[in-house]
Design an enzyme around this catalytic site. Structure first.
Site, PDB file in Angstrom:
ATOM      1  N   TYR A  80       0.843  -1.207   0.000  1.00 50.64           N
ATOM      2  CA  TYR A  80       0.000   0.000   0.000  1.00 50.64           C
ATOM      3  C   TYR A  80       0.877   1.255   0.000  1.00 50.64           C
ATOM      4  O   TYR A  80       0.700   2.165  -0.820  1.00 50.64           O
ATOM      5  CB  TYR A  80      -0.904  -0.037   1.233  1.00 50.64           C
ATOM      6  CG  TYR A  80      -1.923   1.084   1.291  1.00 50.64           C
ATOM      7  CD1 TYR A  80      -2.978   1.150   0.394  1.00 50.64           C
ATOM      8  CD2 TYR A  80      -1.838   2.070   2.276  1.00 50.64           C
ATOM      9  CE1 TYR A  80      -3.918   2.166   0.459  1.00 50.64           C
ATOM     10  CE2 TYR A  80      -2.772   3.093   2.354  1.00 50.64           C
ATOM     11  CZ  TYR A  80      -3.808   3.141   1.441  1.00 50.64           C
ATOM     12  OH  TYR A  80      -4.734   4.150   1.512  1.00 50.64           O
ATOM     13  N   LYS A  89       1.099   3.929  -3.101  1.00 49.85           N
ATOM     14  CA  LYS A  89       0.534   5.270  -2.892  1.00 49.85           C
ATOM     15  C   LYS A  89       1.601   6.349  -2.942  1.00 49.85           C
ATOM     16  O   LYS A  89       1.351   7.473  -3.377  1.00 49.85           O
ATOM     17  CB  LYS A  89      -0.204   5.305  -1.551  1.00 49.85           C
ATOM     18  CG  LYS A  89      -1.526   4.543  -1.564  1.00 49.85           C
ATOM     19  CD  LYS A  89      -2.549   5.239  -2.441  1.00 49.85           C
ATOM     20  CE  LYS A  89      -3.923   4.629  -2.307  1.00 49.85           C
ATOM     21  NZ  LYS A  89      -4.940   5.357  -3.073  1.00 49.85           N
TER      22      LYS A  89
HETATM   23  N1  LIG Z   1     -10.060   5.648   4.554  1.00 50.24           N
HETATM   24  C1  LIG Z   1      -8.832   6.060   4.824  1.00 50.24           C
HETATM   25  O1  LIG Z   1      -8.427   6.146   6.020  1.00 50.24           O
HETATM   26  C2  LIG Z   1      -7.899   6.455   3.711  1.00 50.24           C
HETATM   27  C3  LIG Z   1      -6.727   7.142   4.041  1.00 50.24           C
HETATM   28  C4  LIG Z   1      -5.861   7.523   3.033  1.00 50.24           C
HETATM   29  C5  LIG Z   1      -6.170   7.250   1.709  1.00 50.24           C
HETATM   30  N2  LIG Z   1      -7.311   6.571   1.403  1.00 50.24           N
HETATM   31  C6  LIG Z   1      -7.584   6.301  -0.003  1.00 50.24           C
HETATM   32  O2  LIG Z   1      -8.836   6.856  -0.335  1.00 50.24           O
HETATM   33  C7  LIG Z   1      -9.339   6.198  -1.503  1.00 50.24           C
HETATM   34  C8  LIG Z   1     -10.810   5.891  -1.275  1.00 50.24           C
HETATM   35  O3  LIG Z   1     -10.907   4.942  -0.236  1.00 50.24           O
HETATM   36  P1  LIG Z   1     -12.045   4.994   0.885  1.00 50.24           P
HETATM   37  O4  LIG Z   1     -11.367   5.187   2.178  1.00 50.24           O
HETATM   38  O5  LIG Z   1     -13.126   5.907   0.457  1.00 50.24           O
HETATM   39  O6  LIG Z   1     -12.504   3.460   0.902  1.00 50.24           O
HETATM   40  P2  LIG Z   1     -13.668   2.677   0.160  1.00 50.24           P
HETATM   41  O7  LIG Z   1     -14.978   3.153   0.649  1.00 50.24           O
HETATM   42  O8  LIG Z   1     -13.305   1.235   0.333  1.00 50.24           O
HETATM   43  O9  LIG Z   1     -13.527   3.103  -1.353  1.00 50.24           O
HETATM   44  C9  LIG Z   1     -12.674   2.477  -2.269  1.00 50.24           C
HETATM   45  C10 LIG Z   1     -13.260   2.722  -3.650  1.00 50.24           C
HETATM   46  O10 LIG Z   1     -12.350   2.210  -4.660  1.00 50.24           O
HETATM   47  C11 LIG Z   1     -13.123   1.452  -5.577  1.00 50.24           C
HETATM   48  N3  LIG Z   1     -12.287   0.405  -6.182  1.00 50.24           N
HETATM   49  C12 LIG Z   1     -11.443  -0.443  -5.552  1.00 50.24           C
HETATM   50  N4  LIG Z   1     -10.888  -1.295  -6.444  1.00 50.24           N
HETATM   51  C13 LIG Z   1     -11.399  -0.963  -7.663  1.00 50.24           C
HETATM   52  C14 LIG Z   1     -11.237  -1.477  -8.971  1.00 50.24           C
HETATM   53  N5  LIG Z   1     -10.409  -2.499  -9.221  1.00 50.24           N
HETATM   54  N6  LIG Z   1     -11.912  -0.902  -9.998  1.00 50.24           N
HETATM   55  C15 LIG Z   1     -12.764   0.139  -9.754  1.00 50.24           C
HETATM   56  N7  LIG Z   1     -12.949   0.675  -8.532  1.00 50.24           N
HETATM   57  C16 LIG Z   1     -12.281   0.115  -7.502  1.00 50.24           C
HETATM   58  C17 LIG Z   1     -14.251   0.853  -4.750  1.00 50.24           C
HETATM   59  O11 LIG Z   1     -15.365   0.556  -5.564  1.00 50.24           O
HETATM   60  P3  LIG Z   1     -15.879  -0.916  -5.964  1.00 50.24           P
HETATM   61  O12 LIG Z   1     -15.557  -1.841  -4.824  1.00 50.24           O
HETATM   62  O13 LIG Z   1     -17.332  -0.700  -6.188  1.00 50.24           O
HETATM   63  O14 LIG Z   1     -15.143  -1.230  -7.218  1.00 50.24           O
HETATM   64  C18 LIG Z   1     -14.591   2.028  -3.838  1.00 50.24           C
HETATM   65  O15 LIG Z   1     -15.486   2.903  -4.483  1.00 50.24           O
HETATM   66  C19 LIG Z   1      -8.470   4.964  -1.711  1.00 50.24           C
HETATM   67  O16 LIG Z   1      -7.572   5.219  -2.784  1.00 50.24           O
HETATM   68  C20 LIG Z   1      -7.718   4.852  -0.402  1.00 50.24           C
HETATM   69  O17 LIG Z   1      -6.476   4.214  -0.545  1.00 50.24           O
HETATM   70  C21 LIG Z   1      -8.177   6.181   2.373  1.00 50.24           C
END
Ligand SMILES: NC(=O)c1ccc[n+]([C@@H]2O[C@H](COP(=O)([O-])OP(=O)(O)OC[C@H]3O[C@@H](n4cnc5c(N)ncnc54)[C@H](OP(=O)(O)O)[C@@H]3O)[C@@H](O)[C@H]2O)c1
Length: 254
Positions: free
Chosen positions: A157, A161
């Site tokens: 990860y 990233k």
């Molecule tokens: N939550 C945190 O603490 C945090 C912190 C730093 C960064 N982030 C980043 O924020 C971003 C959004 O994450 P989130 O926290 O909102 O979590 P989340 O609710 O799990 O969202 C992840 C999204 O990515 C999509 N996705 C994953 N694999 C995919 C694929 N192969 N093709 C198309 N879509 C895909 C998922 O949609 P489907 O499953 O419907 O495909 C979902 O909409 C991510 O890049 C994550 O690394 C999150």
């Protein structure tokens, strides 16, 4: 209101979490939004919500690992709304976690493919379209992990990233002369499905919460508002940045 009036945007990872909140905010600020992710039912319900609130959006489900999917998202924006101004490339996964000595090559590669290569492929097709239109704004979702903070057990990860930060700089330098801005947002912990999956006990959640100066994790909408800044003309002189939105996690040692 209306900070994105007349703009057309793509948001990936829009089926939940940060992407969903951002798609709703973009639409409420006047953008026409193409929403992407694999889960079609979630995208359809998001589009219904946006339409019910007086906004405009269309769903295009698919997998960001496919280059054709990125072409299709851009084509949807152009066919439906005539152009592309903004792309929030936000889809991502945690990937294979655990002691790095046990991580498989396939698990490591999957994180790189979804978090990094897919973001490159997205930008590759978005930027050409933005150029035709006099410029645009590309935003990637990176993270504080692998930038200002290191955790054990998340090598894939962190590597994928932090690669996005180099990508951001390279694209910003290359396409700045065409008025295409490229920035990365680096969230701290945000209360989404991914966060709850990683932190599935009260003990883990309180450990993570305490890492932030604000002593809480973010709501998805707080990230959406930061992304709106990069999408809108408020950031018209901002490009190539890695922007922490981390509740002070980078400056906290208590
Ligand atoms: N939550 C945190 O603490 C945090 C912190 C730093 C960064 N982030 C980043 O924020 C971003 C959004 O994450 P989130 O926290 O909102 O979590 P989340 O609710 O799990 O969202 C992840 C999204 O990515 C999509 N996705 C994953 N694999 C995919 C694929 N192969 N093709 C198309 N879509 C895909 C998922 O949609 P489907 O499953 O419907 O495909 C979902 O909409 C991510 O890049 C994550 O690394 C999150």
């Amino acid at each position: 209101m209306n900070r994105l009036n007349g703009k057309v945007a793509i948001v990936t990872g829009a089926s939940s979490g940060i992407g969903r909140a951002t798609a709703k905010l973009f639409a409420s600020e006047g953008a026409k939004v193409v929403v992407g992710a694999r889960r079609k039912a979630e995208l359809d319900s998001l589009v219904e919500e946006i339409n019910a609130a007086g906004g405009e959006a269309v769903a295009a489900a698919g997998d960001v690992r496919s280059e054709e999917y990125h072409q299709a998202l851009v084509a949807t924006a152009v066919d439906r709304y005539g152009k592309l101004d903004i792309a929030f490339n936000n889809a991502g996964i945690l990937g294979e976690a655990g002691p790095s000595t046990g991580v498989s090559e396939a698990g490591f590669a999957e994180a790189l493919t979804i978090n990094l290569t897919a973001s490159f492929l997205a930008a590759k097709h978005q930027i050409g379209q933005m150029e035709k239109n006099g410029g645009g704004s590309v935003i990637f979702t990176s993270t504080f992990v692998g930038y200002s903070f290191a955790f054990p057990g998340v090598a894939a990860y962190a590597a994928s990233k932090s690669g996005l930060i180099g990508l951001t700089q390279a694209l910003a330098a290359e396409f700045g002369p065409k008025n295409v801005r490229v920035n990365a947002v680096l969230p701290g912990a945000v209360d989404t499905d991914m966060y709850r999956e990683m932190n599935d006990t009260e003990g883990k959640q309180s450990f993570i919460t305490n890492l932030h100066a604000l002593k809480r994790v973010a709501a998805p909408d707080e990230l959406a508002r930061s992304v709106l800044y990069f999408a809108s003309d408020d950031s018209s002189f901002v490009t190539g940045t890695a922007s922490l939105v981390d509740g002070g996690a980078s400056i906290t040692r208590t």
